[in-house]
Design a protein around this motif. Structure first.
Motif, short mmCIF file in Angstrom:
data_model
loop_
_atom_site.label_atom_id
_atom_site.label_comp_id
_atom_site.label_asym_id
_atom_site.label_seq_id
_atom_site.Cartn_x
_atom_site.Cartn_y
_atom_site.Cartn_z
N ARG A 227 20.50 2.25 12.73
CA ARG A 227 20.80 3.46 13.49
C ARG A 227 20.98 3.14 14.98
NH1 ARG A 227 23.38 5.64 10.41
NH2 ARG A 227 23.26 3.55 9.51
N ARG A 228 20.18 2.20 15.49
CA ARG A 228 20.31 1.81 16.90
C ARG A 228 21.67 1.21 17.18
NH1 ARG A 228 19.45 -3.06 19.34
NH2 ARG A 228 18.33 -3.95 17.54
N ARG B 138 17.24 -2.50 22.52
CA ARG B 138 15.89 -2.05 22.17
C ARG B 138 15.21 -1.44 23.38
NH1 ARG B 138 14.66 -7.59 18.90
NH2 ARG B 138 15.33 -6.90 16.83
N GLU C 138 10.51 -2.52 14.92
CA GLU C 138 11.79 -2.84 14.30
C GLU C 138 11.72 -4.15 13.52
OE1 GLU C 138 15.95 -3.86 16.17
OE2 GLU C 138 15.58 -1.70 16.39
N LEU D 188 16.83 7.89 18.76
CA LEU D 188 17.96 7.38 18.00
C LEU D 188 18.91 8.49 17.55
CD1 LEU D 188 16.14 4.70 15.79
CD2 LEU D 188 17.67 4.28 17.73
N LEU E 245 15.95 1.47 11.20
CA LEU E 245 15.98 1.80 12.62
C LEU E 245 17.01 0.95 13.36
CD1 LEU E 245 12.17 2.22 13.39
CD2 LEU E 245 13.84 4.01 12.89
N VAL F 39 16.25 2.19 23.71
CA VAL F 39 15.58 3.06 22.74
C VAL F 39 14.14 3.30 23.16
CG1 VAL F 39 14.86 3.33 20.34
CG2 VAL F 39 17.09 2.32 20.87
N LEU G 58 24.62 3.65 17.81
CA LEU G 58 24.66 4.47 19.01
C LEU G 58 25.34 3.75 20.17
CD1 LEU G 58 21.16 6.21 19.16
CD2 LEU G 58 23.36 7.26 18.68
#
Length: 275
Positions: A16-17, A36, A54, A73, A13, A39, A20
């Motif tokens: 992937r975060r 965070r 996470e 995400l 995760l 998200v 972005l």
């Protein structure tokens, strides 16, 4: 801080975060990707809860929460599936059969397997696609209402199918045992499965008795003997193989091939004679 080697979901995760970028990114942010808090806001959960997920603290999220995080995400389907496998050991239960493009590609594969019978079944064993040999030799699927086009329903309620299968009872037991195993393997829990089991219990005392045995098994490959005439000499032995389809989690591509030259001849004759 949990070891990344044991916190694979959190590490995935986070990766992937960090890939972005926010919509209004000016290039001056000191952190890579989304924060965070961003998200969490997208997923409609608290930043504290997302941080714990996470970091691998506080247990795994629910499927609903993980699905919301996946949307936040902007995960691709394969990435979303990977996240669910890391968290639960099984893919997401979202229906992967909503789009038609993959089914169209699979249909081309089925057609190219001619003259061998082949069909595609869903995780709940609904028949999704088939080739002409399967329709002519196994079951005339187009003549069955789509709501009843299910492997178990056909096996237990279609008299013609039952009469053609040698050792029907053993075949039925192993089929039900495999169905039960696959429902658990793919974490299938849907009203359609409950309705199917309830209906078959009402319509078939034999299904009810076999279901209550609570057995599990594996019907992935083997030999099936199907009658093509009134005598045992007119039975065809077919090797069958059930294969997974990566793009359709839980789906099974079932292919039948004649065991020997005699079986190939009888299969070919049966397919050609069928209108």
């Amino acid at each position: 801080m949990p070891d990344p080697a044991t916190n694979q979901l959190g590490a995935f995760l986070r990766s992937r975060r960090e890939q972005l970028r926010p919509v209004n990114d000016t290039g001056r942010r000191r952190t890579a990707g989304l924060r965070r808090a961003e998200v969490a806001a997208r997923a409609s959960i608290s930043v504290e809860w997302y941080t714990r997920i996470e970091q691998g603290r506080g247990g795994r999220p629910s499927r609903q929460v993980l699905d919301a995080i996946g949307t936040a995400l902007e995960l691709r389907e394969d990435e979303r599936e990977h996240a669910f496998v890391l968290a639960f050991g099984t893919p997401a239960t979202a229906d992967p059969f909503g789009g038609g493009s993959q089914l169209e590609r699979t249909q081309r594969v089925l057609d190219n397997l001619m003259p061998w019978p082949a069909y595609l079944k869903s995780p709940t064993w609904d028949i999704l696609a088939w080739n002409p040999a399967s329709r002519r030799f196994l079951t005339d699927y187009p003549s069955i209402p789509a709501s009843d086009r299910n492997v178990l329903r056909i096996l237990f309620t279609d008299r013609t199918t039952r009469e053609r299968i040698e050792d029907w009872h053993e075949e039925a037991k192993l089929t039900v045992a495999t169905f039960r195993l696959e429902q658990a393997r793919w974490n299938v829990s849907s009203a359609s499965v409950d309705d199917l089991v309830r209906t078959l219990r009402d319509e078939s005392p034999e299904f009810a008795a076999i279901w209550d045995l609570n057995e599990v098994g594996h019907l992935g490959q083997g030999i099936k003997r199907l009658r093509v005439g009134p005598s045992e000499e007119e039975s065809v032995s077919l090797h069958y193989e059930s294969m997974s389809v990566d793009a359709l989690p839980g789906a099974g591509l079932v292919v039948y091939a004649p065991v020997g030259p005699r079986d190939e001849h009888l299969l070919d004759r049966a397919i050609r004679e069928d209108p």
